[in-house]
Structure formats: structure tokens, C-alpha cells
Scaffold this active site. Structure first.
Site, PDB file in Angstrom:
ATOM      1  N   GLY A  14      37.874  47.831  37.948  1.00  0.00           N
ATOM      2  CA  GLY A  14      37.188  47.247  36.925  1.00  0.00           C
ATOM      3  C   GLY A  14      38.387  46.116  36.569  1.00  0.00           C
ATOM      4  O   GLY A  14      38.306  46.579  35.253  1.00  0.00           O
ATOM      5  N   SER A  15      39.142  45.526  37.207  1.00  0.00           N
ATOM      6  CA  SER A  15      39.026  43.635  36.179  1.00  0.00           C
ATOM      7  C   SER A  15      38.854  43.160  35.789  1.00  0.00           C
ATOM      8  O   SER A  15      38.595  42.127  34.929  1.00  0.00           O
ATOM      9  CB  SER A  15      40.406  43.872  37.171  1.00  0.00           C
ATOM     10  OG  SER A  15      39.613  42.786  38.673  1.00  0.00           O
ATOM     11  N   ASN A  16      37.229  43.422  36.494  1.00  0.00           N
ATOM     12  CA  ASN A  16      36.437  42.390  35.674  1.00  0.00           C
ATOM     13  C   ASN A  16      35.676  42.894  34.850  1.00  0.00           C
ATOM     14  O   ASN A  16      35.649  42.716  33.329  1.00  0.00           O
ATOM     15  CB  ASN A  16      34.957  41.997  36.552  1.00  0.00           C
ATOM     16  CG  ASN A  16      35.325  41.192  37.596  1.00  0.00           C
ATOM     17  OD1 ASN A  16      35.450  39.644  37.106  1.00  0.00           O
ATOM     18  ND2 ASN A  16      35.715  41.434  39.174  1.00  0.00           N
TER      19      ASN A  16
ATOM     20  N   LYS B 120      27.041  49.827  45.556  1.00  0.00           N
ATOM     21  CA  LYS B 120      25.530  50.432  45.986  1.00  0.00           C
ATOM     22  C   LYS B 120      24.442  49.473  45.817  1.00  0.00           C
ATOM     23  O   LYS B 120      24.775  48.444  44.670  1.00  0.00           O
ATOM     24  CB  LYS B 120      25.079  51.887  44.893  1.00  0.00           C
ATOM     25  CG  LYS B 120      26.238  53.062  45.272  1.00  0.00           C
ATOM     26  CD  LYS B 120      26.146  53.597  46.824  1.00  0.00           C
ATOM     27  CE  LYS B 120      26.826  54.212  47.521  1.00  0.00           C
ATOM     28  NZ  LYS B 120      27.501  55.858  46.739  1.00  0.00           N
TER      29      LYS B 120
ATOM     30  N   ASN C  58      25.006  40.579  39.197  1.00  0.00           N
ATOM     31  CA  ASN C  58      25.740  40.539  39.378  1.00  0.00           C
ATOM     32  C   ASN C  58      27.609  39.721  39.996  1.00  0.00           C
ATOM     33  O   ASN C  58      27.185  38.129  39.735  1.00  0.00           O
ATOM     34  CB  ASN C  58      25.522  41.159  41.421  1.00  0.00           C
ATOM     35  CG  ASN C  58      26.515  41.620  42.437  1.00  0.00           C
ATOM     36  OD1 ASN C  58      27.672  42.408  41.554  1.00  0.00           O
ATOM     37  ND2 ASN C  58      26.853  41.172  43.453  1.00  0.00           N
TER      38      ASN C  58
ATOM     39  N   HIS D  22      30.094  37.934  42.654  1.00  0.00           N
ATOM     40  CA  HIS D  22      30.426  38.121  43.794  1.00  0.00           C
ATOM     41  C   HIS D  22      31.676  37.491  44.472  1.00  0.00           C
ATOM     42  O   HIS D  22      32.159  36.093  43.682  1.00  0.00           O
ATOM     43  CB  HIS D  22      29.281  37.284  45.076  1.00  0.00           C
ATOM     44  CG  HIS D  22      29.225  37.974  46.556  1.00  0.00           C
ATOM     45  ND1 HIS D  22      29.433  39.221  47.040  1.00  0.00           N
ATOM     46  CD2 HIS D  22      29.294  36.848  47.399  1.00  0.00           C
ATOM     47  CE1 HIS D  22      29.731  39.611  48.640  1.00  0.00           C
ATOM     48  NE2 HIS D  22      30.019  37.975  48.273  1.00  0.00           N
TER      49      HIS D  22
ATOM     50  N   ASP E 219      22.878  40.777  47.305  1.00  0.00           N
ATOM     51  CA  ASP E 219      24.087  39.226  47.418  1.00  0.00           C
ATOM     52  C   ASP E 219      22.633  38.267  47.778  1.00  0.00           C
ATOM     53  O   ASP E 219      22.512  37.203  47.851  1.00  0.00           O
ATOM     54  CB  ASP E 219      24.599  38.947  47.975  1.00  0.00           C
ATOM     55  CG  ASP E 219      26.186  40.138  47.787  1.00  0.00           C
ATOM     56  OD1 ASP E 219      26.123  40.323  47.328  1.00  0.00           O
ATOM     57  OD2 ASP E 219      26.711  40.610  49.197  1.00  0.00           O
TER      58      ASP E 219
ATOM     59  N   GLU F 100      36.702  34.404  38.868  1.00  0.00           N
ATOM     60  CA  GLU F 100      36.237  35.582  38.912  1.00  0.00           C
ATOM     61  C   GLU F 100      36.091  36.137  37.021  1.00  0.00           C
ATOM     62  O   GLU F 100      35.256  36.739  36.280  1.00  0.00           O
ATOM     63  CB  GLU F 100      36.362  37.049  39.477  1.00  0.00           C
ATOM     64  CG  GLU F 100      35.601  37.029  40.800  1.00  0.00           C
ATOM     65  CD  GLU F 100      36.100  38.697  41.593  1.00  0.00           C
ATOM     66  OE1 GLU F 100      35.032  39.240  41.240  1.00  0.00           O
ATOM     67  OE2 GLU F 100      36.035  38.022  42.810  1.00  0.00           O
TER      68      GLU F 100
HETATM   69  C1  GRF Z   1      35.197  41.687  42.870  1.00  0.00           C
HETATM   70  O1  GRF Z   1      36.781  41.093  43.212  1.00  0.00           O
HETATM   71  C2  GRF Z   1      34.223  41.527  42.425  1.00  0.00           C
HETATM   72  O2  GRF Z   1      33.696  40.374  42.421  1.00  0.00           O
HETATM   73  C3  GRF Z   1      33.446  42.525  43.421  1.00  0.00           C
HETATM   74  O3  GRF Z   1      34.773  43.277  44.018  1.00  0.00           O
HETATM   75  C4  GRF Z   1      35.873  43.519  42.899  1.00  0.00           C
HETATM   76  C5  GRF Z   1      35.411  44.485  41.918  1.00  0.00           C
HETATM   77  O4  GRF Z   1      37.156  44.496  41.313  1.00  0.00           O
HETATM   78  N1  GRF Z   1      32.032  42.727  43.903  1.00  0.00           N
HETATM   79  P1  GRF Z   1      36.906  44.787  39.768  1.00  0.00           P
HETATM   80  O5  GRF Z   1      36.612  46.363  40.101  1.00  0.00           O
HETATM   81  O6  GRF Z   1      36.949  44.137  38.769  1.00  0.00           O
HETATM   82  O7  GRF Z   1      38.601  44.116  39.755  1.00  0.00           O
END
Ligand code: GRF
Length: 202
Positions: free
Chosen positions: A12-14, A87, A103, A105, A146, A175
Site C-alpha cells: 500500500g505504499s501508493n 486481479k 492502474n 504499472h 496492462d 510511482e
Molecule cells: C507497485 O509497484 C505498483 O506499480 C504495482 O504493484 C506495486 C504496489 O506497491 N502495480 P504498493 O502496494 O503500492 O506499495
């Protein structure tokens, strides 16, 4: 306020980058976080922010694929963000939310994408390819992994990277910049699909 749902499978870092981005504070509200993994790190982050968490899949208390569309509609969402969700999104959801699901990627699509290309697999393939740049891609989601229209990309120099892990670290940093930037553009109604391309207007 843009009403968002975020789909996650991992740490969940994003998600955290979205929640902590100062310029998004007054523009968006994350109304729920969905995951196929009930014990993922991202759920803990959501709970720390008091955001509702919903588990996807079969079984008691979970949201099945059959019920997902109805559930999402009830949230009156403006945008769905897949941030490390592994998924496929059911086709009826993709259809209903056309151009409203994005999304992130961790590579420069259309290379290094598709089924099985997630996490360290992506960075290993990039490393082995001897490419000098990698980066992050934010794209619309359609029924295939993708493959949807690319909205935005950011590159990183990997010419001196010594391992896939090092590439992963560098890409993750971009990201965390790119995804909030695209969400901000959404909130400001600056994203358009014209001539079969997705464009961000300034
Ligand atoms: C990220 O690299 C994202 O691009 C990919 O999965 C990873 C998820 O990282 N789809 P996080 O869970 O957001 O840390």
C-alpha cells in the site's frame, strides 16, 4: 470532491502516497479500499486513516465478483484507482466505469506488461533486457492486463542499476509522484480521451 475507491493487494505504499499528497487533500476523498487479501499492509494504512476496507472474493462478509458492480455503484464513485491490485477487474465493472478506472504499472508499457508481470517479475525482466530506462505508467483499465490507453508515464535512468531490486526502488519513487499527479488531473477535469488517445491538458 472526487470520490475514489482504491483497489490494492499488497503493502500500500501508493495508497499512502495518495493519502499524504498535500495537493490532493481538498480535492479527493477515498471512500473505500478494496482488496482480495484481508491481511494486506494497505488495509492497515486505510484503517489508520479511518477509511472503510472491503474484502473481495468468495465467502462470508466478502464481496463476490457478481456483487462488485452493484457495491461500487452504491458508493457513487468518480474514479477507481488500482494501486498494486493483482486481479483482473470483472468485465461488467470495466464496461460500466469506462475511462474511470486507472492502474499504475511499474514499467514503461506497452513493454513489460501482461499476465504474470507484476512485482519483482517486472523489474527482473527489465533488468535482463539491458534497457537503460524504466519508469511508471498510469493507464486506463480495460478487460486485459496492462492494455488500456496510457495516460501518463515517467522515466528513470537505470543504466547503472545493479539488480532488479534497485530498479524497483527507483521506479517506486516515481510511482509515488506520478499516481497522485494523474489523480489531481482527474479531480481538475483535465483528462480527456480524444482521437483514441488519453491526454492530460494543463
Ligand atoms: C507497485 O509497484 C505498483 O506499480 C504495482 O504493484 C506495486 C504496489 O506497491 N502495480 P504498493 O502496494 O503500492 O506499495
Amino acid at each position: 470532491m472526487l470520490r475514489l475507491a482504491v483497489f490494492v493487494s499488497g503493502r500500500g505504499s501508493n495508497l499512502k502516497a495518495i493519502l499524504e499528497h498535500p495537493e490532493l487533500k481538498n480535492l479527493i476523498e477515498i471512500v473505500a479500499v478494496f482488496s482480495d487479501k484481508s491481511d494486506c499492509g494497505a488495509f492497515q494504512i486505510a484503517r489508520n486513516y479511518g477509511i472503510e476496507t472491503r474484502v473481495l472474493g468468495k465467502g462470508e462478509g466478502r464481496i463476490s465478483n457478481e456483487n462488485l458492480l452493484e457495491t461500487l455503484k452504491n458508493y457513487k464513485l468518480n474514479l477507481i484507482v488500482l494501486a498494486g491490485y493483482l486481479k483482473l477487474v470483472p468485465v461488467e465493472v470495466v464496461r460500466e466505469f469506462e475511462n474511470l478506472i486507472i492502474n499504475i504499472h511499474p514499467a514503461l508499457l506497452p513493454s513489460f506488461g501482461g499476465k504474470g508481470m507484476y512485482g519483482i517479475n517486472v523489474h527482473t525482466a527489465v533488468f535482463n533486457s539491458s534497457a537503460k530506462v524504466s519508469g511508471a505508467t498510469v493507464h486506463f483499465v480495460d478487460a486485459e492486463y496492462d492494455k488500456g490507453k496510457i495516460i501518463a508515464q515517467k522515466c528513470v535512468d537505470i543504466s547503472d542499476a545493479k539488480s532488479p531490486e534497485e530498479i524497483a526502488e527507483r521506479v517506486l519513487r516515481v510511482e509515488h509522484q506520478l499516481l497522485p499527479e494523474v489523480i489531481k488531473a482527474f479531480a481538475e477535469n483535465r483528462i480527456f480521451v480524444e482521437n483514441n488517445r488519453a491526454i492530460i491538458k494543463s
